[in-house]
Design a protein around this motif. Structure first.
Motif, PDB file in Angstrom:
ATOM      1  N   GLY A  76       0.776  -1.226   0.000  1.00 26.39           N
ATOM      2  CA  GLY A  76       0.000   0.000   0.000  1.00 26.39           C
ATOM      3  C   GLY A  76       0.808   1.276   0.000  1.00 26.39           C
ATOM      4  O   GLY A  76       2.023   1.280  -0.230  1.00 26.39           O
ATOM      5  N   GLU A  77       0.082   2.363   0.268  1.00 26.02           N
ATOM      6  CA  GLU A  77       0.673   3.696   0.237  1.00 26.02           C
ATOM      7  C   GLU A  77      -0.149   4.629   1.116  1.00 26.02           C
ATOM      8  O   GLU A  77      -1.378   4.566   1.114  1.00 26.02           O
ATOM      9  CB  GLU A  77       0.676   4.207  -1.204  1.00 26.02           C
ATOM     10  CG  GLU A  77       1.225   5.594  -1.373  1.00 26.02           C
ATOM     11  CD  GLU A  77       1.205   6.032  -2.826  1.00 26.02           C
ATOM     12  OE1 GLU A  77       2.105   5.617  -3.584  1.00 26.02           O
ATOM     13  OE2 GLU A  77       0.271   6.775  -3.196  1.00 26.02           O
ATOM     14  N   ILE A  78       0.542   5.498   1.850  1.00 18.35           N
ATOM     15  CA  ILE A  78      -0.118   6.527   2.653  1.00 18.35           C
ATOM     16  C   ILE A  78       0.578   7.861   2.426  1.00 18.35           C
ATOM     17  O   ILE A  78       1.790   7.902   2.233  1.00 18.35           O
ATOM     18  CB  ILE A  78      -0.066   6.240   4.176  1.00 18.35           C
ATOM     19  CG1 ILE A  78       1.207   5.539   4.590  1.00 18.35           C
ATOM     20  CG2 ILE A  78      -1.280   5.621   4.703  1.00 18.35           C
ATOM     21  CD1 ILE A  78       1.372   5.387   6.076  1.00 18.35           C
ATOM     22  N   VAL A  79      -0.218   8.908   2.473  1.00 18.08           N
ATOM     23  CA  VAL A  79       0.311  10.265   2.461  1.00 18.08           C
ATOM     24  C   VAL A  79       0.020  10.828   3.845  1.00 18.08           C
ATOM     25  O   VAL A  79      -1.135  10.963   4.238  1.00 18.08           O
ATOM     26  CB  VAL A  79      -0.344  11.120   1.357  1.00 18.08           C
ATOM     27  CG1 VAL A  79       0.205  12.545   1.412  1.00 18.08           C
ATOM     28  CG2 VAL A  79      -0.113  10.496  -0.014  1.00 18.08           C
ATOM     29  N   VAL A  80       1.089  11.088   4.594  1.00 19.05           N
ATOM     30  CA  VAL A  80       0.977  11.598   5.960  1.00 19.05           C
ATOM     31  C   VAL A  80       1.329  13.082   5.928  1.00 19.05           C
ATOM     32  O   VAL A  80       2.405  13.458   5.472  1.00 19.05           O
ATOM     33  CB  VAL A  80       1.925  10.843   6.917  1.00 19.05           C
ATOM     34  CG1 VAL A  80       1.812  11.389   8.330  1.00 19.05           C
ATOM     35  CG2 VAL A  80       1.642   9.343   6.881  1.00 19.05           C
ATOM     36  N   THR A  81       0.400  13.909   6.417  1.00 14.71           N
ATOM     37  CA  THR A  81       0.636  15.348   6.443  1.00 14.71           C
ATOM     38  C   THR A  81       0.713  15.821   7.895  1.00 14.71           C
ATOM     39  O   THR A  81      -0.310  15.913   8.577  1.00 14.71           O
ATOM     40  CB  THR A  81      -0.494  16.097   5.704  1.00 14.71           C
ATOM     41  OG1 THR A  81      -0.611  15.573   4.379  1.00 14.71           O
ATOM     42  CG2 THR A  81      -0.186  17.590   5.624  1.00 14.71           C
ATOM     43  N   PRO A  82       1.942  16.064   8.366  1.00 14.12           N
ATOM     44  CA  PRO A  82       2.095  16.616   9.719  1.00 14.12           C
ATOM     45  C   PRO A  82       1.477  18.020   9.759  1.00 14.12           C
ATOM     46  O   PRO A  82       1.545  18.756   8.769  1.00 14.12           O
ATOM     47  CB  PRO A  82       3.612  16.689   9.916  1.00 14.12           C
ATOM     48  CG  PRO A  82       4.182  15.733   8.906  1.00 14.12           C
ATOM     49  CD  PRO A  82       3.238  15.809   7.739  1.00 14.12           C
ATOM     50  N   ASP A  83       0.878  18.384  10.886  1.00 17.13           N
ATOM     51  CA  ASP A  83       0.280  19.712  11.020  1.00 17.13           C
ATOM     52  C   ASP A  83       1.293  20.795  10.637  1.00 17.13           C
ATOM     53  O   ASP A  83       2.397  20.830  11.154  1.00 17.13           O
ATOM     54  CB  ASP A  83      -0.204  19.952  12.454  1.00 17.13           C
ATOM     55  CG  ASP A  83      -1.450  19.148  12.799  1.00 17.13           C
ATOM     56  OD1 ASP A  83      -1.978  18.431  11.913  1.00 17.13           O
ATOM     57  OD2 ASP A  83      -1.894  19.241  13.956  1.00 17.13           O
ATOM     58  N   GLY A 135       4.447  12.753  19.786  1.00 17.69           N
ATOM     59  CA  GLY A 135       4.164  14.172  19.650  1.00 17.69           C
ATOM     60  C   GLY A 135       3.748  14.590  18.258  1.00 17.69           C
ATOM     61  O   GLY A 135       3.297  15.723  18.055  1.00 17.69           O
ATOM     62  N   LEU A 136       3.884  13.696  17.268  1.00 14.03           N
ATOM     63  CA  LEU A 136       3.494  14.008  15.893  1.00 14.03           C
ATOM     64  C   LEU A 136       1.976  14.147  15.810  1.00 14.03           C
ATOM     65  O   LEU A 136       1.243  13.272  16.267  1.00 14.03           O
ATOM     66  CB  LEU A 136       3.968  12.904  14.941  1.00 14.03           C
ATOM     67  CG  LEU A 136       3.541  13.066  13.478  1.00 14.03           C
ATOM     68  CD1 LEU A 136       4.272  14.240  12.835  1.00 14.03           C
ATOM     69  CD2 LEU A 136       3.816  11.788  12.700  1.00 14.03           C
ATOM     70  N   LYS A 137       1.522  15.238  15.241  1.00 14.50           N
ATOM     71  CA  LYS A 137       0.101  15.454  14.976  1.00 14.50           C
ATOM     72  C   LYS A 137      -0.051  15.465  13.460  1.00 14.50           C
ATOM     73  O   LYS A 137       0.653  16.224  12.784  1.00 14.50           O
ATOM     74  CB  LYS A 137      -0.371  16.754  15.610  1.00 14.50           C
ATOM     75  CG  LYS A 137      -0.222  16.736  17.130  1.00 14.50           C
ATOM     76  CD  LYS A 137      -0.802  17.958  17.770  1.00 14.50           C
ATOM     77  CE  LYS A 137      -0.643  17.969  19.275  1.00 14.50           C
ATOM     78  NZ  LYS A 137      -0.964  16.754  19.958  1.00 14.50           N
ATOM     79  N   SER A 138      -0.927  14.607  12.926  1.00 14.96           N
ATOM     80  CA  SER A 138      -0.940  14.417  11.476  1.00 14.96           C
ATOM     81  C   SER A 138      -2.314  14.026  10.937  1.00 14.96           C
ATOM     82  O   SER A 138      -3.207  13.625  11.685  1.00 14.96           O
ATOM     83  CB  SER A 138       0.073  13.336  11.100  1.00 14.96           C
ATOM     84  OG  SER A 138      -0.268  12.107  11.727  1.00 14.96           O
ATOM     85  N   PHE A 139      -2.429  14.149   9.622  1.00 14.48           N
ATOM     86  CA  PHE A 139      -3.602  13.683   8.894  1.00 14.48           C
ATOM     87  C   PHE A 139      -3.128  12.629   7.910  1.00 14.48           C
ATOM     88  O   PHE A 139      -2.144  12.835   7.198  1.00 14.48           O
ATOM     89  CB  PHE A 139      -4.265  14.853   8.140  1.00 14.48           C
ATOM     90  CG  PHE A 139      -5.537  14.453   7.460  1.00 14.48           C
ATOM     91  CD1 PHE A 139      -6.719  14.353   8.177  1.00 14.48           C
ATOM     92  CD2 PHE A 139      -5.566  14.168   6.104  1.00 14.48           C
ATOM     93  CE1 PHE A 139      -7.902  13.971   7.558  1.00 14.48           C
ATOM     94  CE2 PHE A 139      -6.729  13.792   5.478  1.00 14.48           C
ATOM     95  CZ  PHE A 139      -7.907  13.690   6.208  1.00 14.48           C
ATOM     96  N   TRP A 140      -3.798  11.471   7.907  1.00 13.91           N
ATOM     97  CA  TRP A 140      -3.421  10.362   7.034  1.00 13.91           C
ATOM     98  C   TRP A 140      -4.416  10.201   5.899  1.00 13.91           C
ATOM     99  O   TRP A 140      -5.622  10.229   6.119  1.00 13.91           O
ATOM    100  CB  TRP A 140      -3.390   9.053   7.820  1.00 13.91           C
ATOM    101  CG  TRP A 140      -2.171   8.882   8.675  1.00 13.91           C
ATOM    102  CD1 TRP A 140      -1.501   9.832   9.367  1.00 13.91           C
ATOM    103  CD2 TRP A 140      -1.499   7.653   8.932  1.00 13.91           C
ATOM    104  NE1 TRP A 140      -0.449   9.280  10.049  1.00 13.91           N
ATOM    105  CE2 TRP A 140      -0.431   7.934   9.799  1.00 13.91           C
ATOM    106  CE3 TRP A 140      -1.707   6.342   8.525  1.00 13.91           C
ATOM    107  CZ2 TRP A 140       0.444   6.959  10.251  1.00 13.91           C
ATOM    108  CZ3 TRP A 140      -0.844   5.368   8.981  1.00 13.91           C
ATOM    109  CH2 TRP A 140       0.228   5.670   9.826  1.00 13.91           C
TER     110      TRP A 140
END
Length: 91
Positions: free
Chosen positions: A48-55, A73-78
């Motif tokens: 698979g594949e994910i795009v992780v966008t840290p705040d 401590g990482l805050k993100s949108f997957w």
């Protein structure tokens, strides 16, 4: 902000050193969600594949064959763009 660390295509010896084969496996269909880390997660992407966008930062793409560490401590949108299957472990 804590930094995501990615190792592209680690060797079999490196995976053995990390103990990846003994880690849990998690599957996730194509989807989007918020994910904030209270502890460091180590993961090896099987499929698979994910795009992780840290705040507040640029997106990071993680694909099959990558070893990745998501720091505490990482805050993100997957955004899971291809069905995900990974080994994972927490520190």
């Amino acid at each position: 902000m804590p930094e995501i660390i990615i190792e592209k295509n680690p060797s079999e010896a490196r995976l053995q050193e990390l103990g990846v084969s003994g880690w849990e496996i998690w599957d996730c269909p194509v989807t989007e969600f918020r994910l904030d880390f209270d502890e460091t997660e180590k993961a090896y992407i099987l499929e698979g594949e994910i795009v992780v966008t840290p705040d507040g930062e640029a997106p990071v793409t993680v694909v099959a064959g990558d070893y990745v560490e998501f720091p505490a401590g990482l805050k993100s949108f997957w955004k899971v763009t291809k069905t995900l299957r990974k080994h994972y472990s927490y520190d």
